[in-house]
Design an enzyme around this catalytic site. Structure first.
Site, PDB file in Angstrom:
ATOM      1  N   ASP A  19       0.320  17.502  19.932  1.00  0.00           N
ATOM      2  CA  ASP A  19       0.946  18.555  20.740  1.00  0.00           C
ATOM      3  C   ASP A  19       1.678  19.583  19.889  1.00  0.00           C
ATOM      4  O   ASP A  19       2.521  20.330  20.403  1.00  0.00           O
ATOM      5  CB  ASP A  19       1.925  17.955  21.770  1.00  0.00           C
ATOM      6  CG  ASP A  19       1.214  17.170  22.859  1.00  0.00           C
ATOM      7  OD1 ASP A  19      -0.033  17.254  22.932  1.00  0.00           O
ATOM      8  OD2 ASP A  19       1.886  16.465  23.622  1.00  0.00           O
ATOM      9  N   LYS A  75      -3.959  10.659   5.356  1.00  0.00           N
ATOM     10  CA  LYS A  75      -3.504   9.832   6.487  1.00  0.00           C
ATOM     11  C   LYS A  75      -2.430  10.615   7.250  1.00  0.00           C
ATOM     12  O   LYS A  75      -1.232  10.445   7.027  1.00  0.00           O
ATOM     13  CB  LYS A  75      -2.902   8.499   6.010  1.00  0.00           C
ATOM     14  CG  LYS A  75      -3.825   7.669   5.095  1.00  0.00           C
ATOM     15  CD  LYS A  75      -3.487   7.876   3.651  1.00  0.00           C
ATOM     16  CE  LYS A  75      -4.064   6.838   2.715  1.00  0.00           C
ATOM     17  NZ  LYS A  75      -5.465   6.553   2.807  1.00  0.00           N
ATOM     18  N   LYS A  94       3.144   4.414  -1.179  1.00  0.00           N
ATOM     19  CA  LYS A  94       3.264   5.342  -2.303  1.00  0.00           C
ATOM     20  C   LYS A  94       4.598   6.061  -2.122  1.00  0.00           C
ATOM     21  O   LYS A  94       4.708   7.008  -1.349  1.00  0.00           O
ATOM     22  CB  LYS A  94       2.133   6.372  -2.335  1.00  0.00           C
ATOM     23  CG  LYS A  94       0.740   5.791  -2.565  1.00  0.00           C
ATOM     24  CD  LYS A  94       0.073   5.401  -1.292  1.00  0.00           C
ATOM     25  CE  LYS A  94      -1.362   4.927  -1.575  1.00  0.00           C
ATOM     26  NZ  LYS A  94      -1.926   4.168  -0.465  1.00  0.00           N
ATOM     27  N   ASP A 134      17.165   9.704  -7.778  1.00  0.00           N
ATOM     28  CA  ASP A 134      18.618   9.877  -7.659  1.00  0.00           C
ATOM     29  C   ASP A 134      19.125   9.671  -6.226  1.00  0.00           C
ATOM     30  O   ASP A 134      20.240  10.103  -5.895  1.00  0.00           O
ATOM     31  CB  ASP A 134      19.045  11.264  -8.160  1.00  0.00           C
ATOM     32  CG  ASP A 134      18.974  11.375  -9.684  1.00  0.00           C
ATOM     33  OD1 ASP A 134      18.887  10.318 -10.343  1.00  0.00           O
ATOM     34  OD2 ASP A 134      18.979  12.508 -10.195  1.00  0.00           O
ATOM     35  N   HIS A 155       0.817  -1.218   0.000  1.00  0.00           N
ATOM     36  CA  HIS A 155       0.000   0.000   0.000  1.00  0.00           C
ATOM     37  C   HIS A 155       0.848   1.264   0.000  1.00  0.00           C
ATOM     38  O   HIS A 155       0.335   2.373   0.094  1.00  0.00           O
ATOM     39  CB  HIS A 155      -0.921  -0.030   1.236  1.00  0.00           C
ATOM     40  CG  HIS A 155      -2.045   0.936   1.198  1.00  0.00           C
ATOM     41  ND1 HIS A 155      -2.187   1.963   2.107  1.00  0.00           N
ATOM     42  CD2 HIS A 155      -3.096   1.045   0.352  1.00  0.00           C
ATOM     43  CE1 HIS A 155      -3.272   2.652   1.844  1.00  0.00           C
ATOM     44  NE2 HIS A 155      -3.837   2.128   0.787  1.00  0.00           N
ATOM     45  N   HIS A 212      -8.917  11.315   1.572  1.00  0.00           N
ATOM     46  CA  HIS A 212      -8.006  10.175   1.461  1.00  0.00           C
ATOM     47  C   HIS A 212      -6.720  10.420   2.255  1.00  0.00           C
ATOM     48  O   HIS A 212      -5.724   9.724   2.095  1.00  0.00           O
ATOM     49  CB  HIS A 212      -7.678   9.930  -0.023  1.00  0.00           C
ATOM     50  CG  HIS A 212      -7.138   8.574  -0.317  1.00  0.00           C
ATOM     51  ND1 HIS A 212      -5.810   8.351  -0.638  1.00  0.00           N
ATOM     52  CD2 HIS A 212      -7.727   7.354  -0.326  1.00  0.00           C
ATOM     53  CE1 HIS A 212      -5.613   7.059  -0.853  1.00  0.00           C
ATOM     54  NE2 HIS A 212      -6.759   6.435  -0.667  1.00  0.00           N
TER      55      HIS A 212
END
Length: 464
Positions: free
Chosen positions: A389, A384, A199, A204, A197, A382
């Site tokens: 704090d 995450k 991404k 380089d 999952h 979508h």
């Protein structure tokens, strides 16, 4: 989370297959004693390798002084030290990217400037306008002498025609399918319930991108424009968050990519300068965290629980697929009980209705405990992310659900400090301004039909 993109019969068959094949994994119990192991100086890596104990201590003291009064560093850093192989790194530059257009623009700029290699790992890579543009750009770089290596998840790209990847291979790009659905093509054993999952894009060995954004035209519009943009077919724009990173942490992300390539028994990587000398690019202290179902427990989960338990003032979470286990629920409720402001921004629309309703089944318990819930309107959320704090932030591919913590390969980074924390707080507040609050009174008035969907979704939450 894109099983619902599949035709209905294929989706049902795949879900049933995953259920039958799923191992009875469980989440680790993170106990407070994990924070009280024998004290050791926290080690931070810089551009030239491990920093001295005095330098590491000075950086941590600066971070603590820059934030609110909090002991989050004490507990979090103790957990960090217990995890082998991924150090805190100093001297990084971190750019917060929101939504597809800006993220793709930054990614294409980095790809266009590549001179040695491009390593790309993605869950979804669609054969649409955006996917075709990425394909054309990667092929052009390969033909110009830049080695391109691509990992794509088998389930995530189930709807992408094989000819799309054949075109990439014919151009010289090394393409690796993660845990193929077809067992005849699996080289590393058949673990169809384990998905990649992540991404991740590394250019380089110097620039990295990660977050929640896949390669798809669903990200063709921004989510903060007025009036709310609507994509062709009347679909809502997707709201997501990504990061662009430079500095020593990129080498840690590169290790994750190469490790996955090796575990999946990909062909030998063409020799390139995958680990150039690290350079100081900024002032952020960052830790890369990769989780895999091959490991005893999710490192991201353990780190998150420790951070939640040490929060003193704020826990602000934004998450697309929220299906918490009991330990996560208790961490949130306990934080409220000790006076922490706990806010969650969650979706009001989704591409996975089972996950959506399984998560909503926990609303009553959270609202009764004083957790503040909001649902983002006018966009398909979508994201995450978390900011705690104002000094502990994380962005990555990990959802707050069982699948991310038990069955998926995921990648996040944790950024320490109030400078980046302020940017994360501002992003959270912008989403909050476009969200509807969910009160306990209004939630208790929901229909029987909605309650039935929640019950059905909760029955499946372990496998979603």
């Amino acid at each position: 989370m894109n099983l619902l993109r599949l035709p209905s019969l294929a989706r049902v068959a795949l879900v049933l297959g995953l259920v039958l094949l799923a191992a009875c994994s469980s989440l680790p119990t993170i106990v407070p004693d994990m924070a009280h192991r024998p004290a050791r100086p926290v080690q931070i890596d810089g551009a030239r390798g491990p920093l001295s104990a005095a330098h590491s201590k000075a950086i941590l003291e600066r971070l603590e002084a820059s934030g609110k009064e909090t002991n989050i560093f004490d507990l979090h850093l103790a957990i960090e030290e217990a995890v082998v192989g991924s150090p805190l790194t100093a001297g990084n530059q971190v750019e917060l990217l929101q939504d597809g257009p800006r993220t793709y623009q930054a990614m294409f700029a980095a790809i266009d400037a590549a001179r040695d290699h491009i390593n790309m790992e993605t869950y979804i890579l669609e054969d649409d306008e955006v996917g075709q543009r990425f394909a054309a750009t990667l092929i052009a770089k390969q033909q110009a002498g830049v080695q391109v290596n691509l990992i794509h998840d088998s389930v995530g790209t189930l709807g992408t025609p094989p000819k799309f990847f054949t075109r990439l291979r014919d151009a010289g790009i090394q393409v690796l399918e993660f845990n193929p659905v077809n067992p005849l093509t699996a080289k590393a054993g058949w673990e169809v319930n384990q998905r990649d999952h992540r991404k991740l894009l590394v250019v380089d060995g110097r620039i990295a991108f990660l977050g929640g954004i896949n390669i798809s035209s669903v990200y063709s519009g921004g989510s903060f424009k007025r009036p709310t943009p609507v994509r062709p077919g009347g679909q809502l724009p997707w709201r997501d968050t990504h990061l662009r990173l430079e500095g020593p942490v990129v080498a840690e992300l590169q290790k994750l990519f190469i490790g996955t390539w090796a575990k999946q028994k990909g062909p030998a990587l063409t020799p390139r300068h995958y680990f150039p000398p690290a350079e100081r690019k900024g002032h952020e202290v960052v830790r890369a965290i990769g989780s895999s179902p091959d490991e005893p427990y999710s490192l991201i989960y353990a780190t998150l629980i420790s951070a939640l338990r040490s929060a003193q003032t704020e826990i602000w979470l934004t998450n697309a697929y929220f299906v918490p286990d009991q330990q996560l629920l208790e961490a949130l409720k306990d934080a409220v009980a000790r006076g922490v402001d706990v806010k969650l921004v969650l979706p009001s629309s989704t591409d996975s209705w089972l996950v959506f309703h399984a998560g909503r089944a926990h609303y009553t318990e959270l609202l009764q405990a004083g957790v503040k819930l909001y649902e983002r309107r006018d966009a398909l959320l979508h994201v995450k992310t978390a900011v705690i704090d104002g000094v502990w932030s994380t962005v990555g591919s990990t959802n707050l659900d069982w699948r991310s913590f038990l069955h998926n390969q995921e990648v996040n980074v944790v950024v320490l400090g109030s400078g980046f924390g302020d940017k994360m707080r501002a992003a959270f507040q912008a989403d909050l301004a476009q969200s509807n609050p969910i009160s306990l009174a209004s939630w208790q008035r929901r229909s029987l039909a909605v309650r039935a969907k929640e019950l059905f979704g909760r029955l499946w939450e372990y496998w979603l």
